[in-house]
Design a protein around this motif. Structure first.
Motif, PDB file in Angstrom:
ATOM      1  N   THR A  31      30.036 -15.291  34.692  1.00 50.96           N
ATOM      2  CA  THR A  31      29.156 -15.078  33.665  1.00 50.96           C
ATOM      3  C   THR A  31      28.106 -14.241  33.821  1.00 50.96           C
ATOM      4  OG1 THR A  31      27.545 -16.630  35.085  1.00 50.96           O
ATOM      5  CG2 THR A  31      29.142 -17.633  33.687  1.00 50.96           C
ATOM      6  N   ASN A  32      28.327 -13.419  35.037  1.00 51.84           N
ATOM      7  CA  ASN A  32      27.528 -12.150  35.319  1.00 51.84           C
ATOM      8  C   ASN A  32      28.498 -10.950  35.560  1.00 51.84           C
ATOM      9  OD1 ASN A  32      28.176 -12.171  38.166  1.00 51.84           O
ATOM     10  ND2 ASN A  32      26.833 -14.093  38.287  1.00 51.84           N
ATOM     11  N   ASN A  33      27.921  -9.933  35.911  1.00 52.07           N
ATOM     12  CA  ASN A  33      28.634  -8.740  36.213  1.00 52.07           C
ATOM     13  C   ASN A  33      28.634  -8.377  37.544  1.00 52.07           C
ATOM     14  OD1 ASN A  33      25.978  -7.903  36.292  1.00 52.07           O
ATOM     15  ND2 ASN A  33      26.575  -5.834  35.691  1.00 52.07           N
ATOM     16  N   GLY A  34      28.614  -9.467  38.411  1.00 51.86           N
ATOM     17  CA  GLY A  34      28.588  -9.178  39.844  1.00 51.86           C
ATOM     18  C   GLY A  34      30.015  -8.792  40.274  1.00 51.86           C
ATOM     19  N   LYS A  35      31.176  -9.294  39.818  1.00 52.33           N
ATOM     20  CA  LYS A  35      32.478  -8.893  40.022  1.00 52.33           C
ATOM     21  C   LYS A  35      32.573  -7.295  39.736  1.00 52.33           C
ATOM     22  CE  LYS A  35      35.621 -11.876  39.321  1.00 52.33           C
ATOM     23  NZ  LYS A  35      36.681 -12.564  38.644  1.00 52.33           N
ATOM     24  N   ALA A  36      31.924  -6.997  38.584  1.00 50.57           N
ATOM     25  CA  ALA A  36      32.269  -5.651  38.134  1.00 50.57           C
ATOM     26  C   ALA A  36      31.551  -4.669  38.885  1.00 50.57           C
ATOM     27  CB  ALA A  36      31.882  -5.434  36.677  1.00 50.57           C
ATOM     28  N   VAL A  37      30.215  -4.950  39.465  1.00 49.86           N
ATOM     29  CA  VAL A  37      29.369  -4.022  40.134  1.00 49.86           C
ATOM     30  C   VAL A  37      30.292  -3.889  41.670  1.00 49.86           C
ATOM     31  CG1 VAL A  37      27.474  -3.687  41.498  1.00 49.86           C
ATOM     32  CG2 VAL A  37      27.214  -4.559  39.082  1.00 49.86           C
ATOM     33  N   VAL A  38      30.804  -4.918  42.139  1.00 51.14           N
ATOM     34  CA  VAL A  38      31.365  -5.016  43.539  1.00 51.14           C
ATOM     35  C   VAL A  38      32.554  -4.056  43.331  1.00 51.14           C
ATOM     36  CG1 VAL A  38      32.630  -6.593  45.103  1.00 51.14           C
ATOM     37  CG2 VAL A  38      30.532  -7.119  44.322  1.00 51.14           C
ATOM     38  N   LYS A  39      33.375  -4.212  42.396  1.00 46.91           N
ATOM     39  CA  LYS A  39      34.715  -3.637  42.143  1.00 46.91           C
ATOM     40  C   LYS A  39      34.338  -2.030  42.098  1.00 46.91           C
ATOM     41  CE  LYS A  39      38.035  -4.853  39.641  1.00 46.91           C
ATOM     42  NZ  LYS A  39      38.932  -5.023  38.440  1.00 46.91           N
TER      43      LYS A  39
END
Length: 215
Positions: free
Chosen positions: A119-127
């Motif tokens: 539901t947030n962009n945490g995964k995109a930031v980490v990647k």
């Protein structure tokens, strides 16, 4: 020429792919720390002003104008004082810049581990961190042994054991910003030396013009 070189180096640092990829990230409503860019903008301003001031000094020398050379000297003194102030600020904040970026990464890392991470962009930031810096995971044992090492988060498709041997993202962040800050520091020292010689030579020339006008 010195002003043009400074401006070129500053623009290169400003548009470097690694720093822009990381410092333009947003984690929900929060933006990545951009304190690093403050020093870059100071360098850009100093380079542009030095180009103008250099033209002023060159024209003053050609015209043998004491007024223009005096203005040139005054501008150099002001620029030198600003550079010293910026250098002190950079030295004080050099560790804080990397620390803020690491904290931003850790927050994104925690969000990527949460069940509702989709539901947030945490995964995109980490990647983005992992792909840009070629790293995987934070600088702690819990993060390294967490079930995060999946192909959708880490660019490396290694085993957990091999991943533990790879460079973590905290170390990569330190290397990235310390390397950039060294470049800024070297440029600042070179500029300071050039400006000191400019101030000395402008005063010598100004005094020479004044003495020659007496005779």
């Amino acid at each position: 020429l010195a002003g043009g070189i400074i401006l070129g180096v500053a623009l290169w640092l400003r548009h470097d792919s690694q720093t822009t990829n990381i410092l333009y990230l947003h984690l929900g409503e929060k933006q990545a720390p951009n304190t690093f860019y403050v020093g870059i903008y100071i360098l850009i301003a100093v380079g542009a002003v030095m180009m103008f001031v250099g033209f002023l000094g060159c024209y003053g020398a050609i015209q043998e104008s004491q007024c223009l050379l005096g203005t040139f000297f005054t501008c150099l003194v002001i620029l030198f004082a600003c550079e010293v102030a910026a250098g002190i600020w950079g030295f004080v904040n050099k560790d804080q810049i990397a620390k803020d970026v690491k904290q931003f990464y850790d927050q994104a890392f925690q969000q990527a581990l949460m069940a509702e991470s989709d539901t947030n962009n945490g995964k995109a930031v980490v990647k983005t961190f992992h792909e840009t810096l070629d790293c995987c995971g934070p600088d702690n044992v819990i993060g390294a042994t967490a079930p995060l090492w999946r192909e959708d988060l880490c660019s490396r498709k290694d085993s957990i054991l091999k991943t533990l041997e790879n460079v973590n993202c905290h170390k990569k962040i330190d290397e990235l910003f310390s390397g950039k800050l060294y470049v800024i520091g070297i440029v600042a020292i070179v500029v300071a030396v050039i400006m000191i010689f400019e101030m000395i030579l402008s005063m010598v020339l100004c005094c020479g013009i004044r003495n020659s006008s007496v005779y």
